[in-house]
Design an enzyme around this catalytic site. Structure first.
Site, mmCIF file in Angstrom:
data_model
loop_
_atom_site.group_PDB
_atom_site.id
_atom_site.type_symbol
_atom_site.label_atom_id
_atom_site.label_comp_id
_atom_site.label_asym_id
_atom_site.label_seq_id
_atom_site.Cartn_x
_atom_site.Cartn_y
_atom_site.Cartn_z
ATOM 1 N N HIS A 1 -2.713 3.186 -11.732
ATOM 2 C CA HIS A 1 -2.403 3.536 -10.287
ATOM 3 C C HIS A 1 -1.325 2.305 -9.904
ATOM 4 O O HIS A 1 -0.594 2.859 -8.552
ATOM 5 C CB HIS A 1 -4.007 2.960 -9.768
ATOM 6 C CG HIS A 1 -4.255 3.006 -7.628
ATOM 7 N ND1 HIS A 1 -3.594 3.743 -7.478
ATOM 8 C CD2 HIS A 1 -4.350 1.636 -6.991
ATOM 9 C CE1 HIS A 1 -3.299 3.850 -6.308
ATOM 10 N NE2 HIS A 1 -3.773 2.380 -6.005
ATOM 11 N N HIS B 1 -0.362 -4.025 -4.946
ATOM 12 C CA HIS B 1 -1.184 -4.060 -3.515
ATOM 13 C C HIS B 1 -2.126 -4.000 -3.705
ATOM 14 O O HIS B 1 -2.900 -4.511 -3.038
ATOM 15 C CB HIS B 1 -0.816 -2.917 -2.972
ATOM 16 C CG HIS B 1 -1.111 -1.710 -4.148
ATOM 17 N ND1 HIS B 1 -0.285 -1.589 -5.024
ATOM 18 C CD2 HIS B 1 -2.664 -1.043 -3.741
ATOM 19 C CE1 HIS B 1 -1.443 -0.269 -5.803
ATOM 20 N NE2 HIS B 1 -2.274 -0.085 -4.441
ATOM 21 N N GLU C 1 -7.154 -7.656 -2.881
ATOM 22 C CA GLU C 1 -8.561 -6.776 -3.140
ATOM 23 C C GLU C 1 -9.751 -6.984 -4.183
ATOM 24 O O GLU C 1 -10.591 -7.047 -3.807
ATOM 25 C CB GLU C 1 -8.360 -5.873 -2.137
ATOM 26 C CG GLU C 1 -9.780 -4.996 -1.917
ATOM 27 C CD GLU C 1 -8.746 -3.293 -0.245
ATOM 28 O OE1 GLU C 1 -9.381 -2.718 -1.259
ATOM 29 O OE2 GLU C 1 -7.331 -3.136 -0.710
ATOM 30 N N ASP C 2 -8.979 -6.567 -5.326
ATOM 31 C CA ASP C 2 -9.278 -6.450 -6.940
ATOM 32 C C ASP C 2 -10.129 -7.163 -7.414
ATOM 33 O O ASP C 2 -10.177 -6.804 -8.285
ATOM 34 C CB ASP C 2 -9.765 -4.756 -6.510
ATOM 35 C CG ASP C 2 -9.607 -3.467 -5.740
ATOM 36 O OD1 ASP C 2 -10.399 -3.519 -4.920
ATOM 37 O OD2 ASP C 2 -9.101 -2.701 -6.276
ATOM 38 N N ASP D 1 0.443 4.576 -1.858
ATOM 39 C CA ASP D 1 -1.089 4.216 -2.451
ATOM 40 C C ASP D 1 -2.305 5.175 -1.855
ATOM 41 O O ASP D 1 -2.495 6.202 -3.028
ATOM 42 C CB ASP D 1 -1.639 2.793 -1.647
ATOM 43 C CG ASP D 1 -3.333 3.273 -2.476
ATOM 44 O OD1 ASP D 1 -3.200 3.123 -3.025
ATOM 45 O OD2 ASP D 1 -3.662 2.395 -1.309
ATOM 46 N N ASP E 1 8.724 32.432 8.062
ATOM 47 C CA ASP E 1 10.131 31.809 7.281
ATOM 48 C C ASP E 1 9.067 30.358 5.811
ATOM 49 O O ASP E 1 9.587 29.496 6.228
ATOM 50 C CB ASP E 1 10.377 29.662 8.596
ATOM 51 C CG ASP E 1 9.575 29.155 9.649
ATOM 52 O OD1 ASP E 1 7.743 29.909 8.519
ATOM 53 O OD2 ASP E 1 9.573 28.265 9.652
#
Length: 767
Positions: A80, A104, A108-109, A172, A292
């Site tokens: 990821h 990133h 958090e993880d 993300d 269009d």
């Protein structure tokens, strides 16, 4: 959409290219090493520096931190962050953004902290990583709207410091949407709704069409699967005929452009599915009536060449009246620039042509990201087009300051970002262009100038003529607002008339401010009366150090704001007084003398005797009432740890309710006099059990009930009843009754239930 080759030969001034494509999508289950090599290749293509060791180091740190973690697809988690970094490399962003993309999720993880990131990669990367890290420590009684709003507030503040935060967040979200097939149906709908409401519109506002179009289509695929699949099928049926037609048009146009001596690149542009769908909905058209879906795009060197090419095109084909748009002279709010014209071909078939410079095309594709593409000696200064894009962000930050209510803030953002809303362009008396939502009236226009103009508005002139204030503004209108110092301010009726979120917020703000003085006075009276009723000396607890704690707890900037909130009912006077008193008592404990200690012991002994008379069922102390039956209400099932209140019934003693019980909140004024203060007695008895009731909302699937039951069995909790139902959207609602020892055990249980696959929300029954 699939690419198609549209070729043109024999004209040396004309270049052709493939139909525009979106950001590359690596195949599922590609190995991390292969993805990393792909990332480095992409960075080398645009980045002049040969030293990419920091990116390699970030990859190794992220890989180690995420070791043992897997995605729902079964792939190693490091896939990821690598895919996010590849998307950022496709946008040609700087090294710091690529590194932050790789890292990133580590804060958090994993066990890594922001301090670790700063120490290893510098403060700049740490700021970017922190900006995209969710506020996982939030606890709003599991209110998902509150949590979502707080996370958005944090993200917007981080964007204000460094706009690259949102670019990483969009990358993300794009990769998460690409792999959404591995999530539960409920999670697919939840994340797709958030993407369509928040992230795709942000990409649009910042002009990043490369990401925006893919987010739109992927959201639509999960939110409206039948509509999406039907649209794909219809477009594919007509594709060969349309492509052959566009090829012939490109050949004709290329020949004439070349003969006019204009150097140009011509290609075909395929409209993405959500854009087609939005046009069908907004304009109530069928697919055949949209001209269009396939368009011819002409890219030239200068603005002068744009208008020269337009002249050639209009000489070749007959333009459809009212279908010419000059976004070069009047750019869209996201600074998109192009000439759009719809023409009739020799066979009677309508088609669209878009003409722009190469620089305009770059800005249209990359938007704000174009500013962060690697530049030698980049200073970080923003130019005029970036400033225009960021003016929207400044407006969002203003709302953050003005709105203490998270739900109101989230609603404002969603309304402002509505993908289905069209715009109208109008002029100020000095010739400045203003962009407003379609259907806007002079009130919206006045507040777009300044809140002071809107608040003092008494009328308006459009194109020199007086009009009603509910006049619907049309493209090209020149509007003049008539103001008066004698104006009493906006009317509440205006709230239902305005179309723009900005105007609605400013009108609401005026009413809050106007009535603030009255609310402050009312709040002070309520606080004073409450203290008198409880025998509390207000002057003792109303000290700056205690007030500071109350301000921090309830999120207000000063004492007057708290008084105003109490005055208009946003806070209860008891909440404020109890908090102040709690802080006051903490200081009194440390100041106690020997004499006072003896007095307190004597007083507590007499209180214990009294308490025996006042104590009711389950360790409840009802203040001021002796020898009375106490029972727990079944509507809200209070448990120890809940804020409670007693209600004096007729003939059945006192019923105990939670303070947020719907029945209590909706009591008429005549009944509220029968409410009486109650509290839990401090007891060591852990064997006492209390009834609790919750509602679980989840995407319906096989084994859901089994998973929930297993959790209760493991926790050794007795389930009294369980009811379930499933709605048309396949969302299951499970109503559960069980027994717990108190709120602490209940919260632990709810936290575990939230982790069950498919569970989207849990709430306690409140009556």
């Amino acid at each position: 959409m699939p690419e198609s080759n549209i070729e043109l030969a024999g004209n040396k001034n004309i270049k052709t290219s493939k139909v525009e494509k979106s950001v590359d999508t690596p195949a599922d289950f590609t190995s991390p090493e292969e993805l990393y090599n792909d990332l480095i290749e992409k960075v080398k293509m645009y980045h002049p520096s040969s030293d990419l060791s920091d990116i390699e180091r970030a990859y190794k740190v992220a890989k180690k931190a995420h070791e043992g973690q897997f995605r729902k697809s079964g792939e190693p988690y490091i896939i990821h962050p690598l895919c996010v970094a590849i998307i950022l490399a496709e946008l040609e962003l700087d090294k710091e953004s690529i590194i932050a993309g790789l890292l990133h999720d580590v804060v958090e993880d994993t066990v890594m902290t922001s301090e670790d990131v700063a120490k290893e990669f510098g403060d700049e990367v740490a700021l970017l990583v922190d900006g995209v890290t969710k506020l996982t420590q939030l606890n709003y009684q599991h209110d998902k709207i509150e949590v979502q709003a707080e996370n958005l507030r944090k993200m917007f503040l981080a964007m204000a410091k460094d706009i690259r935060v949102i670019l990483i967040k969009l990358a993300d979200r794009l990769h998460n949407m690409r792999t959404m097939q591995y999530q539960s149906p409920a999670k697919q709908v939840e994340k797709s709704r958030e993407t369509m409401d928040i992230y795709a519109p942000i990409a649009h506002r910042l002009g990043i069409s490369k990401i925006k179009v893919e987010l739109d289509d992927l959201s639509m695929k999960y939110l409206m699967p039948d509509t999406y699949n039907d649209l794909v099928k219809q477009v594919d049926i007509n594709r060969p005929g349309r492509e052959a037609f566009i090829k012939s048009i490109i050949k004709e146009v290329g020949m004439h452009i070349s003969n006019a001596g204009i150097e140009a690149e011509i290609d075909g542009r395929v409209k993405h599915f959500f854009s087609i769908y939005r046009k069908m909905v907004n304009q109530n058209k069928t697919l055949d009536q949209i001209y269009d879906i396939f368009a011819v795009r002409i890219k030239v060197d200068t603005v002068k060449d744009c208008y020269a090419a337009l002249g050639v095109i209009h000489e070749m084909y007959k333009p459809i009246p009212g279908r010419f748009k000059d976004y070069i002279a009047m750019p869209k709010p996201n600074m998109y620039q192009s000439l759009h014209t719809t023409l009739i071909a020799s066979n009677g078939q309508p088609f669209e042509v878009q003409i722009r410079t190469y620089e305009m095309h770059r800005i249209a594709e990359y938007g704000i990201a174009a500013h962060w593409k690697y530049k030698e000696g980049k200073t970080g200064e923003t130019n005029k087009s970036e400033e225009a894009k960021l003016s929207w962000l400044r407006q969002i930050l203003e709302w953050q300051r003005d709105m203490s209510d998270n739900k109101e803030f989230l609603s404002s953002i969603k309304n402002d970002l509505n993908l289905f809303s069209d715009s109208v362009y109008c002029f100020t008396p000095t010739g400045d262009v203003k962009t407003l939502p379609a259907g806007s009236n002079p009130i919206d226009f006045a507040y777009s100038i300044h809140s002071a103009v809107g608040n003092k508005m008494v009328g308006a002139r459009v194109n020199g003529k007086l009009v009603n204030i509910d006049y619907e503004i049309k493209n090209g209108d020149r509007i003049e607002i008539i103001t008066s110092q004698n104006s009493k301010g906006p009317s509440r009726d205006w709230l239902s008339m305005v179309k723009s979120t900005q105007a609605r917020n400013k009108i609401n703000q005026w009413f809050k401010q106007e009535l603030k003085e009255d609310n402050i006075i009312k709040g002070k009276e309520l606080i004073s009366n409450y203290c008198k009723g409880k025998g509390i000396v207000l002057s003792e607890i109303n000290k700056p150090e205690f007030v500071e704690k109350a301000l921090r707890k309830y999120g207000y900037k000063d004492w007057d704001s708290i008084m105003a909130a109490v005055g208009h009912g946003a806070l209860k006077e008891g909440q404020i007084v109890n908090k102040l008193n709690e802080e006051y008592l903490k200081t009194k404990k440390s100041e106690i003398t020997d004499k006072q200690a003896l007095e307190q012991i004597a007083a507590s002994e007499s209180k214990e005797k009294e308490k025996d008379n006042k104590k009711g069922k389950g360790g409840i102390v009802v203040k001021g009432i002796h020898d009375v039956a106490v029972r727990f209400s079944r509507c809200c099932n209070p448990v120890p740890g809940d804020e409670i209140v007693g209600f004096v019934t007729r003939g059945r003693g006192i019923s105990i309710h939670r303070t947020d019980c719907i029945n209590i909140l909706n009591f008429p004024a005549s009944e509220r006099a029968r409410l009486i203060e109650a509290e839990w007695e401090q007891t060591e008895n852990k064997d006492e059990k209390y009834s609790a009731e919750i509602n679980i909302f989840a995407g319906n699937r096989k084994g859901l009930i089994v998973d929930i039951s297993r959790l209760f069995t493991e926790a050794n909790i007795d389930v009294r009843f369980m009811n379930s139902r499933v709605n048309k959207k396949n969302i299951a609602t499970i109503n559960l009754g069980f027994v717990v020892s108190g709120k602490e055990e209940l919260n632990r249980l709810i936290d575990k239930l939230r982790k069950i696959d498919g569970v989207t929300d849990i709430e306690r029954a409140t009556g």
